[in-house]
Motif scaffolding. Sequence first.
Motif, PDB file in Angstrom:
ATOM      1  N   GLY A  30      10.694  19.646  49.600  1.00  0.00           N
ATOM      2  CA  GLY A  30      11.581  20.423  48.737  1.00  0.00           C
ATOM      3  C   GLY A  30      11.363  20.191  47.252  1.00  0.00           C
ATOM      4  O   GLY A  30      11.868  20.958  46.437  1.00  0.00           O
ATOM      5  N   ASN A  83       6.000  19.940  51.339  1.00  0.00           N
ATOM      6  CA  ASN A  83       6.179  20.992  52.336  1.00  0.00           C
ATOM      7  C   ASN A  83       6.217  22.386  51.691  1.00  0.00           C
ATOM      8  O   ASN A  83       6.984  23.246  52.087  1.00  0.00           O
ATOM      9  CB  ASN A  83       7.473  20.730  53.126  1.00  0.00           C
ATOM     10  CG  ASN A  83       7.569  21.558  54.388  1.00  0.00           C
ATOM     11  OD1 ASN A  83       6.577  21.748  55.093  1.00  0.00           O
ATOM     12  ND2 ASN A  83       8.757  22.075  54.683  1.00  0.00           N
ATOM     13  N   SER A  84       5.338  22.615  50.708  1.00  0.00           N
ATOM     14  CA  SER A  84       5.397  23.900  49.995  1.00  0.00           C
ATOM     15  C   SER A  84       4.756  25.036  50.783  1.00  0.00           C
ATOM     16  O   SER A  84       5.016  26.202  50.506  1.00  0.00           O
ATOM     17  CB  SER A  84       4.748  23.784  48.614  1.00  0.00           C
ATOM     18  OG  SER A  84       3.413  23.381  48.730  1.00  0.00           O
ATOM     19  N   PRO A 105      13.151  21.438  53.730  1.00  0.00           N
ATOM     20  CA  PRO A 105      13.056  22.354  52.595  1.00  0.00           C
ATOM     21  C   PRO A 105      11.601  22.516  52.126  1.00  0.00           C
ATOM     22  O   PRO A 105      10.782  21.612  52.289  1.00  0.00           O
ATOM     23  CB  PRO A 105      13.901  21.680  51.513  1.00  0.00           C
ATOM     24  CG  PRO A 105      14.009  20.250  51.911  1.00  0.00           C
ATOM     25  CD  PRO A 105      13.859  20.189  53.407  1.00  0.00           C
ATOM     26  N   HIS A 106      11.310  23.691  51.565  1.00  0.00           N
ATOM     27  CA  HIS A 106       9.978  23.974  51.037  1.00  0.00           C
ATOM     28  C   HIS A 106       9.946  23.685  49.549  1.00  0.00           C
ATOM     29  O   HIS A 106      10.772  24.207  48.801  1.00  0.00           O
ATOM     30  CB  HIS A 106       9.612  25.449  51.250  1.00  0.00           C
ATOM     31  CG  HIS A 106       9.365  25.801  52.683  1.00  0.00           C
ATOM     32  ND1 HIS A 106       8.634  26.886  53.069  1.00  0.00           N
ATOM     33  CD2 HIS A 106       9.742  25.177  53.827  1.00  0.00           C
ATOM     34  CE1 HIS A 106       8.582  26.937  54.388  1.00  0.00           C
ATOM     35  NE2 HIS A 106       9.249  25.916  54.875  1.00  0.00           N
ATOM     36  N   GLY A 107       8.988  22.884  49.127  1.00  0.00           N
ATOM     37  CA  GLY A 107       8.845  22.590  47.709  1.00  0.00           C
ATOM     38  C   GLY A 107       7.902  23.561  47.018  1.00  0.00           C
ATOM     39  O   GLY A 107       7.530  24.603  47.570  1.00  0.00           O
TER      40      GLY A 107
END
Length: 196
Positions: free
Chosen positions: A23, A45-46, A58-60
């Motif tokens: 995230g 985790n983009s 969560p996506h960063g």
Amino acid sequence: NFRCRSAFKLLEIDDKFRLLQPGYTVVDCGAAPGAWSQVAVQRVNSAGTGERKDPALPHGTVVGIDLLNIPPLDGAHFLSSHDVTDPATHAKLLELLPHGKAHVILSDMAPNASGFREMDHERLITMCLSLIDLAEKILQPQGSLLCKYWDGILAHKLQGTLSSVFTSVRTVKPDSSRKDSAERYFLARMYRKPIK
Ligand code: SAM
């Protein structure tokens, strides 16, 4: 498969200090060919492909910058042919970052070595000092900065300047960095924006 062995230095530092969390927003300065960005994409985790394959994570965001071309990478946005020390680059970055803020600034930047150790040292320290201006524009309160430097007489000056805006500053020499090289990293944590 990493694009460059330098990935192992960031993996080692991150395994120890846990800078990169799912995230998070990360700015990777001097990103070409992109190995550090590959590590950052996994850890924040983009691309949704983080090491822990948990859909709830969560996506960063990862933004990489370099004077050179950086080949595309899923989960990263690259500003190729951009100078990290140029205020025009800072303005573009602000637009790319969610809420205009980053949790972590990474810098593995290095000038082309002239072979004159003192001169290369001074040039890299000057580049690192410019990251403090960048931090003032984009770094979240409590954020972190990891920057490469070549050891020498001005290292203390850089450390002092970092200590004036970060609560914790330490020197890191990863095992994967050649023992006989002057390469070091400053890990500065807990950013406090200067009061002006
Ligand atoms: N961390 C990268 C990786 O893992 O793929 C390797 C980075 S390499 C050691 C250093 C990079 O810093 C070079 O690609 C160089 O072009 C870049 N660089 C040097 N000065 C720069 C500047 N002012 N702005 C942007 N990039 C710069």
